[in-house]
Motif scaffolding. Structure first.
Motif, PDB file in Angstrom:
ATOM      1  N   TYR A 166       0.862  -1.179   0.000  1.00 37.76           N
ATOM      2  CA  TYR A 166       0.000   0.000   0.000  1.00 37.76           C
ATOM      3  C   TYR A 166       0.901   1.232   0.000  1.00 37.76           C
ATOM      4  O   TYR A 166       1.775   1.355   0.857  1.00 37.76           O
ATOM      5  CB  TYR A 166      -0.902   0.021   1.231  1.00 37.76           C
ATOM      6  N   LYS A 175      -7.004   3.982  -5.536  1.00 40.16           N
ATOM      7  CA  LYS A 175      -8.287   4.457  -5.011  1.00 40.16           C
ATOM      8  C   LYS A 175      -8.042   5.423  -3.868  1.00 40.16           C
ATOM      9  O   LYS A 175      -7.300   5.101  -2.929  1.00 40.16           O
ATOM     10  CB  LYS A 175      -9.122   3.268  -4.534  1.00 40.16           C
ATOM     11  N   ASN A 176      -8.656   6.609  -3.959  1.00 37.60           N
ATOM     12  CA  ASN A 176      -8.574   7.620  -2.899  1.00 37.60           C
ATOM     13  C   ASN A 176      -7.135   7.960  -2.512  1.00 37.60           C
ATOM     14  O   ASN A 176      -6.823   8.120  -1.335  1.00 37.60           O
ATOM     15  CB  ASN A 176      -9.360   7.182  -1.664  1.00 37.60           C
ATOM     16  N   SER A 229      -3.125  10.728 -10.474  1.00 40.56           N
ATOM     17  CA  SER A 229      -4.186  10.103 -11.264  1.00 40.56           C
ATOM     18  C   SER A 229      -3.661   8.815 -11.898  1.00 40.56           C
ATOM     19  O   SER A 229      -2.443   8.593 -11.974  1.00 40.56           O
ATOM     20  CB  SER A 229      -4.663  11.058 -12.360  1.00 40.56           C
ATOM     21  N   LYS A 230      -4.577   8.007 -12.390  1.00 42.18           N
ATOM     22  CA  LYS A 230      -4.204   6.763 -13.070  1.00 42.18           C
ATOM     23  C   LYS A 230      -3.284   7.060 -14.258  1.00 42.18           C
ATOM     24  O   LYS A 230      -2.325   6.347 -14.509  1.00 42.18           O
ATOM     25  CB  LYS A 230      -5.472   6.039 -13.533  1.00 42.18           C
ATOM     26  N   THR A 242      -4.275  -1.354  -8.020  1.00 46.00           N
ATOM     27  CA  THR A 242      -5.519  -0.596  -7.874  1.00 46.00           C
ATOM     28  C   THR A 242      -5.184   0.749  -7.240  1.00 46.00           C
ATOM     29  O   THR A 242      -4.457   0.790  -6.244  1.00 46.00           O
ATOM     30  CB  THR A 242      -6.511  -1.353  -6.961  1.00 46.00           C
ATOM     31  N   GLU A 280      -2.665   0.220  -4.308  1.00 40.66           N
ATOM     32  CA  GLU A 280      -2.553  -1.134  -3.755  1.00 40.66           C
ATOM     33  C   GLU A 280      -1.981  -2.038  -4.830  1.00 40.66           C
ATOM     34  O   GLU A 280      -2.534  -2.156  -5.917  1.00 40.66           O
ATOM     35  CB  GLU A 280      -3.922  -1.672  -3.331  1.00 40.66           C
TER      36      GLU A 280
END
Length: 121
Positions: A31, A97-98, A38-39, A95, A102
């Motif tokens: 993590y 997210k926020n 951003s992605k 992933t 991860e």
């Protein structure tokens, strides 16, 4: 902060993101705290036994305002890890997210035991 360095080409501060690594039965989870990334600004490269993660956060300067003190701003995150031979590199997942990345690094399937046939000579 000792983890901040200027990147030579763009002048953005380079930060080593806060990271937690957890081992679970199915593999390892990494993590990484990457707020503002951003992605599209995230890059994860896998080369042999090394995985490198980098991302850039960009905050536009407010129109008509004078910045007095800035701690939130453009920055670049970078972190690299050496992977164990027990990681199945073909099944790594990521992933975002926020503001938290991860990475799931699954453990390789264990080799199945087998019997050795004995030949008569």
């Amino acid at each position: 902060m000792s983890d901040i360095r200027k990147t030579e080409e763009k002048g953005f501060p380079r930060v080593k993101p806060a990271t937690d690594i957890v081992e679970a039965e199915d593999g390892f989870y990494i993590y990484m705290d990457m707020p503002g990334v951003s992605k599209e600004a995230l890059v994860i490269d896998l080369n042999e036994d090394e995985i490198k993660v980098s991302g850039r956060s960009a905050y536009p300067a407010p129109d008509g305002e004078k910045l007095i003190h800035v701690e939130f701003g453009n920055g670049e995150y970078y972190r690299g890890f050496t992977l164990s031979h027990i990681v199945d590199k073909s099944r790594i997942r990521a992933t975002l997210k926020n503001g938290v990345l991860e990475l799931h690094l699954p453990k390789a399937e264990k080799a199945q035991p087998r019997k050795i046939d004995i030949q008569m000579g």
